[in-house]
Structure formats: structure tokens, C-alpha cells
Motif scaffolding. Sequence first.
Motif, short mmCIF file in Angstrom:
data_model
loop_
_atom_site.label_atom_id
_atom_site.label_comp_id
_atom_site.label_asym_id
_atom_site.label_seq_id
_atom_site.Cartn_x
_atom_site.Cartn_y
_atom_site.Cartn_z
N TYR A 53 0.83 -1.21 0.00
CA TYR A 53 0.00 0.00 0.00
C TYR A 53 0.86 1.25 0.00
CZ TYR A 53 -3.96 -2.93 1.35
OH TYR A 53 -4.92 -3.87 1.40
N ILE A 61 -3.28 4.42 4.33
CA ILE A 61 -3.90 3.10 4.36
C ILE A 61 -2.90 2.05 4.83
CG2 ILE A 61 -5.08 1.37 2.99
CD1 ILE A 61 -6.70 3.80 3.33
N ILE A 64 -2.73 2.41 8.56
CA ILE A 64 -3.97 1.91 9.16
C ILE A 64 -4.04 0.39 9.06
CG2 ILE A 64 -6.45 1.92 8.91
CD1 ILE A 64 -5.56 4.30 10.21
N VAL A 68 -4.73 -1.42 12.44
CA VAL A 68 -6.01 -2.07 12.67
C VAL A 68 -5.93 -3.57 12.43
CG1 VAL A 68 -8.36 -2.25 11.79
CG2 VAL A 68 -7.36 -0.03 12.18
N TYR A 69 -5.45 -3.97 11.23
CA TYR A 69 -5.47 -5.39 10.90
C TYR A 69 -4.46 -6.18 11.71
CZ TYR A 69 -8.73 -6.40 7.16
OH TYR A 69 -9.86 -6.66 6.44
N ILE A 73 -6.94 -6.75 14.89
CA ILE A 73 -7.80 -7.88 14.50
C ILE A 73 -7.07 -9.20 14.69
CG2 ILE A 73 -9.00 -8.92 12.55
CD1 ILE A 73 -9.70 -6.23 11.57
N THR A 167 -21.43 3.68 9.69
CA THR A 167 -20.38 2.77 10.15
C THR A 167 -20.21 2.85 11.65
OG1 THR A 167 -19.27 3.29 8.08
CG2 THR A 167 -18.04 2.03 9.67
N LEU A 170 -22.79 0.76 13.09
CA LEU A 170 -22.42 -0.64 12.89
C LEU A 170 -21.42 -1.10 13.94
CD1 LEU A 170 -22.38 -3.15 10.93
CD2 LEU A 170 -20.38 -2.10 9.96
N LEU A 171 -20.43 -0.24 14.21
CA LEU A 171 -19.42 -0.60 15.21
C LEU A 171 -20.05 -0.74 16.59
CD1 LEU A 171 -16.35 1.53 14.22
CD2 LEU A 171 -16.51 -0.93 14.28
N LEU C 37 -10.72 -10.47 2.26
CA LEU C 37 -11.00 -9.04 2.42
C LEU C 37 -9.76 -8.21 2.14
CD1 LEU C 37 -13.29 -9.08 5.54
CD2 LEU C 37 -13.82 -8.05 3.38
N ASN C 41 -9.08 -5.25 -0.59
CA ASN C 41 -8.52 -3.94 -0.22
C ASN C 41 -7.37 -3.57 -1.14
OD1 ASN C 41 -10.25 -3.49 1.81
ND2 ASN C 41 -8.85 -3.99 3.47
N PHE C 58 -12.92 3.94 0.50
CA PHE C 58 -13.65 2.68 0.64
C PHE C 58 -12.84 1.62 1.36
CE2 PHE C 58 -17.83 2.73 -0.87
CZ PHE C 58 -17.92 3.92 -1.57
N VAL C 59 -11.51 1.70 1.26
CA VAL C 59 -10.70 0.77 2.03
C VAL C 59 -10.91 1.01 3.52
CG1 VAL C 59 -8.34 0.18 2.64
CG2 VAL C 59 -8.98 0.41 0.27
N VAL C 60 -11.04 2.28 3.92
CA VAL C 60 -11.30 2.59 5.33
C VAL C 60 -12.60 1.93 5.77
CG1 VAL C 60 -11.82 4.44 6.95
CG2 VAL C 60 -10.00 4.73 5.32
N PHE C 61 -13.65 2.05 4.90
CA PHE C 61 -14.92 1.42 5.27
C PHE C 61 -14.79 -0.09 5.36
CE2 PHE C 61 -17.34 4.97 5.73
CZ PHE C 61 -17.39 5.79 4.62
N THR C 62 -14.08 -0.69 4.37
CA THR C 62 -13.95 -2.14 4.38
C THR C 62 -13.24 -2.62 5.63
OG1 THR C 62 -13.49 -1.83 2.04
CG2 THR C 62 -13.38 -4.06 2.89
N MET C 63 -12.19 -1.89 6.03
CA MET C 63 -11.47 -2.31 7.22
C MET C 63 -12.34 -2.22 8.45
SD MET C 63 -7.65 -0.95 7.24
CE MET C 63 -6.68 -1.06 5.77
N THR C 64 -13.15 -1.16 8.52
CA THR C 64 -14.04 -1.03 9.68
C THR C 64 -15.01 -2.19 9.75
OG1 THR C 64 -13.91 1.32 9.17
CG2 THR C 64 -15.42 0.65 10.87
N VAL C 65 -15.61 -2.50 8.60
CA VAL C 65 -16.57 -3.60 8.57
C VAL C 65 -15.89 -4.91 8.91
CG1 VAL C 65 -18.05 -4.92 7.06
CG2 VAL C 65 -18.17 -2.47 7.03
N ALA C 66 -14.65 -5.11 8.41
CA ALA C 66 -13.93 -6.34 8.71
C ALA C 66 -13.66 -6.46 10.20
CB ALA C 66 -12.61 -6.39 7.93
#
Lengths: 189, 428, 97
Positions: A53, A61, A64, A68-69, A73, A167, A170-171, C37, C41, C58-66
Motif C-alpha cells: 500500500y 492506508i 492503518i 487495525v489489521y 484484528i 459505520t 455498525l461498530l 477481504l 482492499n 472505501f478501504v477505510v470502510f472495508t477495514m471497519t466492517v472487517a
Amino acid sequence: MQVNQFHSLFYAFTFYFFGLVAIASAIAFVTRKSPVAAAVWLVLVMFSLAALYVMLDAQFIGAIQVLVYTGAIMVVFLFVIMLLNLGNPSELADARGKWGYLAALLIGLVMLAEVMALTRSNTIDRMIPPDLAAKAAAAAAAPLAGGVIGPIAAPLFNEYLLAFELTSVLLLAAIVGAVVLSKRRTNAR
Amino acid sequence: MMHHTSLLLQVASGQLPPTMGWFVIFAIIKMLVAFGIYLVCVAYTTFAERRIAAWIQDRHGPNRVGPQGIFQVLADGVKNFMKEETLPGGANKVMFILAPALAFIPSLVTWAVIPFASPLPVPGVGLIDMVVANLPIGFLFTLSISSLGVYGLTIAGWSSNNKYALLGGLRASAQMISYEISMGMSTVCVLLLAGNVGLNEIITQQASQGWNVMLLTMAFFIFAVSSLAETNRVPFDLPEAESELVAGYHAEYSSMKYSMFPIAEYANIITASSLMVTLFFGGWDIPFTSWDNLPPWTALKTVLTMGLYVGKVMFFVFTFIWLRWTLPRFRYDQLMSIGWKVLLPMALVYITVVASLTLGLDAAGVVRTGMGFKAAMLGMNLVFVGLVFWVLDRGRIVSPAFSRIQRAEIAHLRAVSERSDLSNQQGT
Amino acid sequence: MLVEALALSAVLFTIGVIGVLTRRNAIIIFMCVELMLNAVNLSFVALSTLHGATGQVFVVFTMTVAAAEAAVGLAIIIAIFRHTQTVNLQNINILKG
């Protein structure tokens, strides 16, 4: 001219390096017997994707993705595996018989064919309209205003504001759901 | 002709950015020099900890090995090399050996984005940024790489094949991920004021608008407490508590693999102090003057700003060590409830307050670099600090234990003790 | 680099699909879904070099949903494990037949 050639060679080399690391780690991830080893290989996949990325000019990204990942996660995955004591290599064989292998092989071949169709460069060139290509070249040449966060934050809070707010709902639902589902049921007698 | 001459002069005096080749060479030099000095500093922080602990406890520290004990670190290193490396019987070999590396590497890498001096002009080459990697994502890089440090602890605990180590590892990582959130939230306030995540830009903003410790006091407090918890230091060091968990996640490790964990902890301390200095105390900026923030850049500016930066970081490292030998530690449930129930809501409320105040002041036309802005933010901070420490706290967290007892309780306790006082009883 | 990135994304997605089809451990299947996922991304980010920053949004949204999905999914797996003491999907077939 010399510098540019060296630069693009270096860039291509780094890109292929991280790409190959990602693919090798993904294959290692899918074939591990122990869930903990699989999780560690998946962390390596995500980390090399973060490097990719950054190379594709999406530094925010990339940061992040690591934050995040890999940092949250996958840690939750590791927690669940360790708390449920599932970390030992699974004693059962994993494939669901030879039909499972065959189905996986077929799907793999189909996707490989798709990849080969994609990578023929005239396919890609025909899919990109020329005005878009010109706009992309102009956008690549213009420097980012507001650092690396500005170009992402501006659409997020202007065009996609509704999606942003949804979102957050959703969270909240996910947090409440996770807490409720993992509570121990104490029988009130 | 004039344009060429002035350009030549600029290159000769080193005020332009360097060309690609020189950039790579100087990047390598910076990596070697900066990380070499950094590792030596990490080693001497362990020595400093022992001497400062001794000073606080009114005794001598290690002062035999070399003049005033300076070579103690060398002796410790040799001892660690010579010890036997153990491997527990049922341990997962690969993970067991990988875990210290996973704990050690992120703690070193996070320091690469922190600027330690104003740019150095090298004649004939150009202006060299005094930071190992001048990333545009600045402190996001530090936050994300330090979140990778969790893996070292978790995998160390799990691969030791020891229930206490596993519990210690899980507790340590749960603590770290809880406090990462409030740490990130407090840095969002800095982002609000600076408009950029790059650390050099944040230092420039603080040079013109005033240090963030004045403008964002609660964010500094939240960041300081969160980084104490992130680095597993007292009062948040329960996961390594010897009295309860038999050294926690590094119970089964010995010699060099073990010493990776304390080295990682001390490296984290230095990085956390550097980050506090850069985000809230102006980094390498010399206060009350803008001489060091404007071109022409000279080597004198670089040396002075580097000295000031090192002094500030050393002060915060001293504070970390000071706190360790002064405070008792929190119980685990108290620790987690502080992270989630106190610091996170406080950080969120503070972001809202700072954002609305900044928006209001910008709409009212108050200029960011003027005294009016500083006075408004300082006033808001005083109100917030007063609210948190004197009104909301009511002596629960910040005041000592005896202040929690009400007068009625003291009277009741006195009455009870008088009734049951055996020496006052008549007869047998 | 766009073409190589899209090819890599397709390969990773395929590996994720193969993982979901061949593994029986519920947590590993879940991790393969996360791999899929991530592949998506990557293709969002690769195409954003062409179409602008919308891809990264949209990657930000996908990560949040994941992240949300990972939390809830793992809670479900914990609840199932408490009940059936296993995460092997072949044994969790009570509604079958």
C-alpha cells in the motif's frame, strides 16, 4: 536518466519482493495445521500488503492496515485461539475428501486463467478510457495537499458522511453483540 | 549567469535538499550512527535505573565495576552471553525463539521517525534532515509499529508451555491493546492543532503556536499515563510482577533471549519519552525564540537543538524511572477499568472540546499564532484539569488513600475500637 | 504497477477461497475470509491510483466492517465452543438432516 532507470528498477524489485512474500506467506498460512502458526503467517501477509500500500502511494492506508489489521484484528484472533486452547496442531486431516481437493483445484485453475487474462497488457489498456488515464497522470504529478490524510478525510466527511455515520452505528452494534454473545450464561435460580 | 551563481552558492553552503545518491549515503550513515547511539543509550538506561533507584532508596547503586560503575553494563552483557540457554520441554521451538525478536524489533524501529535536531547543512551535499526516516505519516507509524509489540508478549507466553506464562502474556497484551486506544485518541488532539501527522510539521507548529503541553494539557496527561501502561511500567507493570505470576510471560526464558525483553522495554521507554517530547514539548525546538526554526540552517543550530532534545528526553526517562520506585502497582482489574472507563471517555470528550474551541476561535477570527489563541486554550485546559482532578476525581485516583474516608466513618471506627479495646476492660 | 497489483490481489483471493473450501477448523476458515477481504482492499488501493482517493476511502470502510465482523464472528465461535467443545465444522452439524 540513469537515476530514473535505477529508481524504477528498485521500485519494481521491491514490489515483486513484497508480492512474492505475500503469496508465499498466504500459501503457508492456508496449509498450516496449527492455528497459531497460521495466524502468524497471516500477520506476515498483512504486513507485506501494508508495504505494498505504501508503494502504491497510499501511506495512510498502509499505516492503518498495520494499526487495525495486524495490530488489533489478528491479536483478537490469537487471543481467541489461545484462550480456547486451540493452538495445538490439529490432529484431524483437513481436506474434506478428494472431491474437496478437486473443487479447490478447479477454482484455482479458473482464477489463474482470469489472472492471465488480466495481465495481458492490452486488456488493461483497453479497459482504461483515455481521459481517465490523463487525469490519473495529472493526479500522480500533483503533490498531496494537507499531508497524506487530507485527500482521504475530505471525501469521507463530505460525500460519504452518511456512510461514515452508519459505520459508527455498525461498530456500536458489533461491540454490543460481541459482549453479549461471549458472556457466560449464569442460570438465575 | 546570476541564477547559476546563486544556485552554486546554495549548493556549496548546503541549503538545498540533497540529490538521490547523497540522500542514500547519508540515510545509511544516519541509520548506523543513530541506531548505534540509541542502543548504547538503551543499555545505559538500565544502569541509570539502578543508580537512580539506589539514590531514591538511600543506598549506593552498582559503583564497583569501573569508575562509578560505568562498566556495569558491559559486565551484565558478558554475563548474559555466558548463561545457559534453556528451552522448555514441551515448548514450540520456532515460536519460542521468534518471540523475543518479535518483542525487540518493533521497539527499535519505532524510533526511526522521531526528529532529533534541526536540519544539518552539509556543504556541497545539501540539507540533511536530522531524522532517520522522514515519513509523511509521522506518528501514525510509531503507533502502528508499537502495536506490533503485542505479538512478542503473546507468543512468548503461549510458546512457553506454562500456564502462568500464558496468563501473563495474555494479560500483558490485553493491557497494551487497551491503552493503545487512549494513546491514539490523545494524539488526535495534536493532529487537530497541527493539521498534519508528520513529526517535523508538528514541531514547526509548536514553534509558532506554543508548545502543546500548554495548549493540550489533558492530552499530554492521557498520553503520559497511556505510555506508562504501553511500556508495562509501574504503576502498570502487573503482567511482569514477580510476586504474583513468577515473572509472567518471560518466566521460561534465560540469558540472551530473556534480556531481549528488558532491552525492548527500555527501548520502548526511550521511544515513549521521545514521542512525548516531540508531540507535546516541541521536540528539538528552543522555546521563546524562532532563531532555530528559520533558515539559514547552520551546524550550530543543529548541535544546540540536539542537545536540548537529548536533555528533554533524559528528563522524561528520569520521570519514568522515578515513578517506578515511588508508586505501588495497580491491580489488574483497576488497570483495565482505568484504561477503558476513565482515559478513553476523557480522551473522547477532550477531542470534542478542543475541536469545538478551535472551530469557534477560528470563526471568531482569532489568529492561531497569537497570544489570544494561547490564552483561550490555556484557560480551557485549566478548567478541564480542575474539573477532572478536583471535581470528578474526588480523591479516588489522584489523592492518597486516607483522604477517601469520611469523618463519620472515622468516628464510627473510633467507637468500634474503643468498645473492643481489651486493655480497657475491667476484670479478666 | 497496476496490473501486477491486480494480479496479486486475484491470486491472494484465490488462495483465500481455496482455504475456505478445504479447511475444517472454524477459526482458520474465518482467517481465510480476512485474507479475501485484504485481497479486495489491495485491488481498491491499486485502482485508486487511477481513479483518485475514493478507493482509499472505501478501504477505510472495508477495514471497519472487517473489524466489526471479526469481533462478532469470534464471539459466535466462542459461544459455539462453549456449547459443543469443538471448532471442527464437521461436528457442528446439528441442524443437518
